[in-house]
Write a protein that holds these residues in place. Structure first.
Motif, PDB file in Angstrom:
ATOM      1  N   PHE A 133      40.522  25.375  39.039  1.00 28.67           N
ATOM      2  CA  PHE A 133      41.092  26.653  39.191  1.00 28.67           C
ATOM      3  C   PHE A 133      42.463  26.175  38.783  1.00 28.67           C
ATOM      4  CE2 PHE A 133      43.446  30.321  40.566  1.00 28.67           C
ATOM      5  CZ  PHE A 133      42.825  31.401  39.788  1.00 28.67           C
ATOM      6  N   ILE A 134      43.067  25.453  39.652  1.00 27.52           N
ATOM      7  CA  ILE A 134      44.533  24.932  39.397  1.00 27.52           C
ATOM      8  C   ILE A 134      44.870  24.151  38.433  1.00 27.52           C
ATOM      9  CG2 ILE A 134      46.400  23.740  40.802  1.00 27.52           C
ATOM     10  CD1 ILE A 134      45.145  24.335  43.527  1.00 27.52           C
ATOM     11  N   PHE A 135      44.110  23.193  37.967  1.00 26.90           N
ATOM     12  CA  PHE A 135      44.493  22.346  37.008  1.00 26.90           C
ATOM     13  C   PHE A 135      43.977  22.566  35.451  1.00 26.90           C
ATOM     14  CE2 PHE A 135      45.391  20.373  41.013  1.00 26.90           C
ATOM     15  CZ  PHE A 135      46.756  20.147  41.062  1.00 26.90           C
ATOM     16  N   LEU A 136      42.679  23.042  35.620  1.00 25.55           N
ATOM     17  CA  LEU A 136      41.906  22.697  34.517  1.00 25.55           C
ATOM     18  C   LEU A 136      41.681  24.307  33.504  1.00 25.55           C
ATOM     19  CD1 LEU A 136      38.982  20.613  35.568  1.00 25.55           C
ATOM     20  CD2 LEU A 136      41.179  19.731  34.774  1.00 25.55           C
ATOM     21  N   PHE A 137      42.707  24.979  33.780  1.00 21.88           N
ATOM     22  CA  PHE A 137      42.836  26.351  33.118  1.00 21.88           C
ATOM     23  C   PHE A 137      42.972  26.338  31.793  1.00 21.88           C
ATOM     24  CE2 PHE A 137      47.162  25.035  33.924  1.00 21.88           C
ATOM     25  CZ  PHE A 137      48.044  25.241  32.934  1.00 21.88           C
ATOM     26  N   ASP A 138      43.212  25.318  31.121  1.00 25.83           N
ATOM     27  CA  ASP A 138      43.078  25.263  29.401  1.00 25.83           C
ATOM     28  C   ASP A 138      41.763  24.989  28.974  1.00 25.83           C
ATOM     29  OD1 ASP A 138      45.537  26.081  28.548  1.00 25.83           O
ATOM     30  OD2 ASP A 138      46.677  24.169  28.554  1.00 25.83           O
ATOM     31  N   LEU A 139      40.949  24.272  29.935  1.00 29.36           N
ATOM     32  CA  LEU A 139      39.807  23.977  29.394  1.00 29.36           C
ATOM     33  C   LEU A 139      38.883  25.247  29.135  1.00 29.36           C
ATOM     34  CD1 LEU A 139      38.883  20.765  31.355  1.00 29.36           C
ATOM     35  CD2 LEU A 139      39.331  20.900  28.819  1.00 29.36           C
ATOM     36  N   LYS A 140      38.339  25.570  28.088  1.00 32.12           N
ATOM     37  CA  LYS A 140      37.352  26.485  27.625  1.00 32.12           C
ATOM     38  C   LYS A 140      36.750  26.481  26.362  1.00 32.12           C
ATOM     39  CE  LYS A 140      41.333  29.000  27.902  1.00 32.12           C
ATOM     40  NZ  LYS A 140      42.327  29.964  27.932  1.00 32.12           N
ATOM     41  N   SER A 141      35.545  26.989  26.550  1.00 32.04           N
ATOM     42  CA  SER A 141      34.746  26.958  25.190  1.00 32.04           C
ATOM     43  C   SER A 141      34.009  28.398  25.102  1.00 32.04           C
ATOM     44  CB  SER A 141      33.701  25.938  25.288  1.00 32.04           C
ATOM     45  OG  SER A 141      32.992  25.929  24.348  1.00 32.04           O
ATOM     46  N   GLU A 142      34.538  29.268  23.971  1.00 32.55           N
ATOM     47  CA  GLU A 142      33.812  30.553  23.756  1.00 32.55           C
ATOM     48  C   GLU A 142      34.374  31.366  24.965  1.00 32.55           C
ATOM     49  OE1 GLU A 142      32.792  31.544  20.816  1.00 32.55           O
ATOM     50  OE2 GLU A 142      32.923  29.760  19.861  1.00 32.55           O
ATOM     51  N   TYR A 143      33.087  31.966  25.849  1.00 34.16           N
ATOM     52  CA  TYR A 143      33.681  32.685  26.810  1.00 34.16           C
ATOM     53  C   TYR A 143      33.504  31.855  28.341  1.00 34.16           C
ATOM     54  CZ  TYR A 143      32.297  36.370  23.574  1.00 34.16           C
ATOM     55  OH  TYR A 143      32.242  37.214  22.579  1.00 34.16           O
ATOM     56  N   PHE A 144      33.227  30.636  28.156  1.00 33.06           N
ATOM     57  CA  PHE A 144      33.238  29.745  29.401  1.00 33.06           C
ATOM     58  C   PHE A 144      34.739  29.154  29.671  1.00 33.06           C
ATOM     59  CE2 PHE A 144      32.909  25.637  31.347  1.00 33.06           C
ATOM     60  CZ  PHE A 144      32.434  26.006  32.635  1.00 33.06           C
ATOM     61  N   GLN A 145      35.141  29.150  30.689  1.00 32.51           N
ATOM     62  CA  GLN A 145      36.494  28.793  31.229  1.00 32.51           C
ATOM     63  C   GLN A 145      36.214  27.797  32.426  1.00 32.51           C
ATOM     64  OE1 GLN A 145      39.764  31.573  31.175  1.00 32.51           O
ATOM     65  NE2 GLN A 145      38.545  32.669  29.338  1.00 32.51           N
ATOM     66  N   PHE A 146      36.764  26.877  32.605  1.00 39.41           N
ATOM     67  CA  PHE A 146      36.665  26.040  33.861  1.00 39.41           C
ATOM     68  C   PHE A 146      37.048  26.759  35.167  1.00 39.41           C
ATOM     69  CE2 PHE A 146      34.943  22.443  31.581  1.00 39.41           C
ATOM     70  CZ  PHE A 146      34.337  21.512  32.488  1.00 39.41           C
ATOM     71  N   ARG A 147      38.302  27.427  34.877  1.00 38.79           N
ATOM     72  CA  ARG A 147      38.830  28.055  36.073  1.00 38.79           C
ATOM     73  C   ARG A 147      38.217  29.288  36.790  1.00 38.79           C
ATOM     74  NH1 ARG A 147      43.359  32.105  33.288  1.00 38.79           N
ATOM     75  NH2 ARG A 147      42.089  32.842  31.450  1.00 38.79           N
ATOM     76  N   PHE A 148      37.206  29.635  36.050  1.00 37.54           N
ATOM     77  CA  PHE A 148      35.956  30.543  36.400  1.00 37.54           C
ATOM     78  C   PHE A 148      35.061  29.915  37.456  1.00 37.54           C
ATOM     79  CE2 PHE A 148      36.796  33.424  32.563  1.00 37.54           C
ATOM     80  CZ  PHE A 148      37.899  33.986  33.387  1.00 37.54           C
ATOM     81  N   LEU A 149      35.136  28.803  37.496  1.00 37.73           N
ATOM     82  CA  LEU A 149      33.970  27.842  38.379  1.00 37.73           C
ATOM     83  C   LEU A 149      34.330  28.018  39.651  1.00 37.73           C
ATOM     84  CD1 LEU A 149      33.564  24.575  36.541  1.00 37.73           C
ATOM     85  CD2 LEU A 149      31.752  26.184  36.722  1.00 37.73           C
ATOM     86  N   ILE A 150      35.442  28.386  40.173  1.00 37.97           N
ATOM     87  CA  ILE A 150      35.921  28.479  41.349  1.00 37.97           C
ATOM     88  C   ILE A 150      35.092  29.869  42.219  1.00 37.97           C
ATOM     89  CG2 ILE A 150      37.936  30.513  41.096  1.00 37.97           C
ATOM     90  CD1 ILE A 150      39.255  28.589  43.214  1.00 37.97           C
ATOM     91  N   LEU A 151      34.602  30.713  41.203  1.00 41.50           N
ATOM     92  CA  LEU A 151      33.926  32.038  41.682  1.00 41.50           C
ATOM     93  C   LEU A 151      32.721  31.762  42.237  1.00 41.50           C
ATOM     94  CD1 LEU A 151      34.591  34.444  38.667  1.00 41.50           C
ATOM     95  CD2 LEU A 151      35.639  34.404  40.778  1.00 41.50           C
ATOM     96  N   ILE A 152      32.225  30.530  41.990  1.00 42.62           N
ATOM     97  CA  ILE A 152      31.052  30.032  42.820  1.00 42.62           C
ATOM     98  C   ILE A 152      31.074  30.068  44.384  1.00 42.62           C
ATOM     99  CG2 ILE A 152      29.621  28.089  43.420  1.00 42.62           C
ATOM    100  CD1 ILE A 152      30.079  27.184  40.412  1.00 42.62           C
ATOM    101  N   LEU A 153      32.425  29.750  44.821  1.00 41.14           N
ATOM    102  CA  LEU A 153      32.609  29.897  46.383  1.00 41.14           C
ATOM    103  C   LEU A 153      32.634  31.294  46.697  1.00 41.14           C
ATOM    104  CD1 LEU A 153      35.684  27.383  46.284  1.00 41.14           C
ATOM    105  CD2 LEU A 153      33.401  27.132  47.042  1.00 41.14           C
ATOM    106  N   LEU A 154      32.399  32.417  45.936  1.00 40.22           N
ATOM    107  CA  LEU A 154      32.260  33.710  46.228  1.00 40.22           C
ATOM    108  C   LEU A 154      30.801  33.836  47.187  1.00 40.22           C
ATOM    109  CD1 LEU A 154      33.392  36.259  43.547  1.00 40.22           C
ATOM    110  CD2 LEU A 154      34.137  36.098  45.711  1.00 40.22           C
ATOM    111  N   ILE A 155      30.013  32.891  46.772  1.00 35.17           N
ATOM    112  CA  ILE A 155      28.642  32.977  47.290  1.00 35.17           C
ATOM    113  C   ILE A 155      28.521  32.636  49.014  1.00 35.17           C
ATOM    114  CG2 ILE A 155      26.311  32.088  47.446  1.00 35.17           C
ATOM    115  CD1 ILE A 155      26.584  31.690  44.417  1.00 35.17           C
ATOM    116  N   PRO A 156      29.171  31.500  49.110  1.00 41.47           N
ATOM    117  CA  PRO A 156      29.561  31.058  50.533  1.00 41.47           C
ATOM    118  C   PRO A 156      30.607  32.178  51.324  1.00 41.47           C
ATOM    119  CG  PRO A 156      30.397  29.473  49.159  1.00 41.47           C
ATOM    120  CD  PRO A 156      29.764  30.318  48.287  1.00 41.47           C
ATOM    121  N   SER A 157      31.431  32.513  50.616  1.00 41.95           N
ATOM    122  CA  SER A 157      32.492  33.528  51.137  1.00 41.95           C
ATOM    123  C   SER A 157      31.987  34.846  51.584  1.00 41.95           C
ATOM    124  CB  SER A 157      33.581  33.661  50.121  1.00 41.95           C
ATOM    125  OG  SER A 157      34.559  32.642  49.682  1.00 41.95           O
ATOM    126  N   THR A 158      30.765  35.239  50.803  1.00 42.47           N
ATOM    127  CA  THR A 158      30.230  36.651  51.054  1.00 42.47           C
ATOM    128  C   THR A 158      29.210  36.362  52.189  1.00 42.47           C
ATOM    129  OG1 THR A 158      30.144  37.174  48.698  1.00 42.47           O
ATOM    130  CG2 THR A 158      28.512  38.247  50.308  1.00 42.47           C
TER     131      THR A 158
END
Length: 452
Positions: free
Chosen positions: A24-49
């Motif tokens: 999320f902090i550093f790899l924000f430019d890495l993207k392909s079509e609809y996938f963006q590396f910065r969105f990987l941080i949303l995985i942490l929503l599961i343990p946060s919930t």
């Protein structure tokens, strides 16, 4: 055996969470079509919930109170603007608000973890970046020929000389790499990495291997340098030294002062750097306006040109496209804070941009399509979108900076992100900006409550 398995699972968990934060902090430019590396941080929503549900069962409603305050303020502010403008909520603004709330939730439940593992986050990014550079060199592609700082390209050829002609001496040695699309994007995050790492070296808290990695990283940053890198580092160091002078040991202080001088000398001695500080001239006269409006705009334009000419004389250079885009954003911020002191609402800078372009009849073809959503820097974006409430945001930054009970390491890592991207950023969700803000907020709340 169970103990070993437990240790391995803990290490894997530590690495995975760290990588998600780095993404999320550093790899924000890495993207392909609809996938963006910065969105990987949303995985942490599961343990946060899961943690949130546990808090609710234990009748701990601290997060829900903070969540409710943020939710009400955010959507009330946006709704009020839309109501008075008789406009509609755009997907860009809606999704930005939802994503902000997600990052807020993750930050609350993981700020302790992130604070404890700053060193690992820093080192993991450096390793990933250096690997990217090594791979990029094997698949070498030339980058932009002209930019602030850098090293002159001495590898001349007849084709090279023919291509660049009289400007061949201004061409810099550089290469494209996979993580950052522009040198300025690297410059948005590099000041934090460099400042934090230099402190660790000066404090003798770093191995020889890490010193080598840091040295290589700094050399590459210099090769792929930018005004963002230089100004962000200088501004961050000046503020940190000014308010935390007593907390810095002698080696760290000397290292920081040397870095400030080197970067400042580079700026004033390099024409490409100086160009970034010169406003670009443009004509504001429009045939469709009344004579009185044209007269006022002509007077304003004369003032702008007079200021621009003085800066040109001092810096001994003209402006360029980058400076034109930057100063246009400053003008929009100035007009917005006067006309809409309470701001336009989250992620509605593009609405303000279009409004002031039409209102002032500024037909600048080369500037119209650039940075119409991020405002070139987050200070402008915050001023336009939140108006005077932006003062509250920067008050938090100041309180974090001057609080003696907050770890110096956290200040050295977090603050340069905010300071640099306030001068030259790419929105709230690039360069880890909003995550860093929430980490600072929850850290300050924790420290403040302990000391009441």
């Amino acid at each position: 055996m169970n103990l070993l398995n437990s240790l391995n699972i803990s290490k894997i968990k530590l690495f995975l969470i760290t990588f998600l934060v780095v993404s999320f902090i550093f790899l924000f430019d890495l993207k392909s079509e609809y996938f963006q590396f910065r969105f990987l941080i949303l995985i942490l929503l599961i343990p946060s919930t899961i943690k949130l549900l546990k808090d609710v069962r234990e009748k701990n409603f601290k997060f829900l109170k903070l969540f409710f305050i943020l939710f009400v303020i955010l959507f009330f502010h946006i709704g009020l603007n839309i109501y008075y403008e008789k406009n509609q909520l755009t997907n860009y603004s809606l999704f930005g608000s939802i994503f902000l709330i997600f990052v807020f939730t993750i930050s609350y439940y993981y700020f302790d973890f992130i604070n404890r593992n700053i060193d690992l986050i820093n080192q993991l990014f450096i390793i990933i970046f250096l690997l990217s550079c090594v791979i990029s060199i094997f698949f070498y592609q030339p980058d932009a020929p002209y930019f602030c700082g850098g090293i002159p390209n001495f590898f001349y050829s007849d084709v090279f000389l023919e291509k660049y002609g009289d400007r061949v001496g201004d061409v810099r040695l550089s290469f494209k790499e996979f993580i950052f699309l522009e040198n300025s994007h690297l410059g948005m995050i590099a000041p934090s990495v460099i400042i934090y790492s230099i402190y660790k070296v000066a404090s003798k808290e770093i191995s020889v291997k890490k010193i080598f990695l840091l040295s290589t990283f700094i050399v590459i940053c210099f090769i792929k340098s930018s005004t963002t890198l230089y100004v962000g580092t200088i501004s961050s160091l000046i503020l940190i030294i000014l308010f935390n002078y007593k907390s810095l040991n002698q080696k760290t202080l000397i290292s920081f002062l040397i870095l400030i001088m080197l970067f400042f000398i580079t700026i004033i001695s390099n024409k490409e750097c100086r160009q970034r500080f010169v406003p670009t001239d443009y004509n504001l006269i429009n045939d469709t306006l009344t004579s009185s409006d044209n007269q006022k705009m002509s007077e304003d334009n004369k003032i702008n040109k007079d200021i621009s000419n003085k800066i040109k004389t001092i810096l001994n250079t003209d402006g360029n496209l980058s400076s034109g885009i930057y100063f246009q954003a400053l003008i929009i911020a100035k007009e917005s804070i006067v006309e809409k002191p309470f701001g336009w609402g989250l992620n509605r800078y593009d609405q303000a941009f279009n409004y002031y372009q039409k209102l002032n009849h500024k037909k600048i073809d080369s500037l119209i399509s650039f940075n119409n959503k991020d405002g070139t820097n987050n200070l402008v974006k915050i001023v336009v979108e939140f108006g005077i409430f932006g003062v509250l945001f920067y008050s938090l930054i100041l309180l974090f900076l001057i609080n003696n009970n907050i770890s110096l390491e956290l200040k050295l890592f977090y603050l340069p992100f905010i300071i640099t991207q306030s001068l030259r950023g790419a929105g709230y969700f690039n360069g880890g900006f909003v995550l860093i803000v929430f980490l600072m907020l929850f850290t300050y709340i924790r420290v403040y409550k302990k000391n009441i």
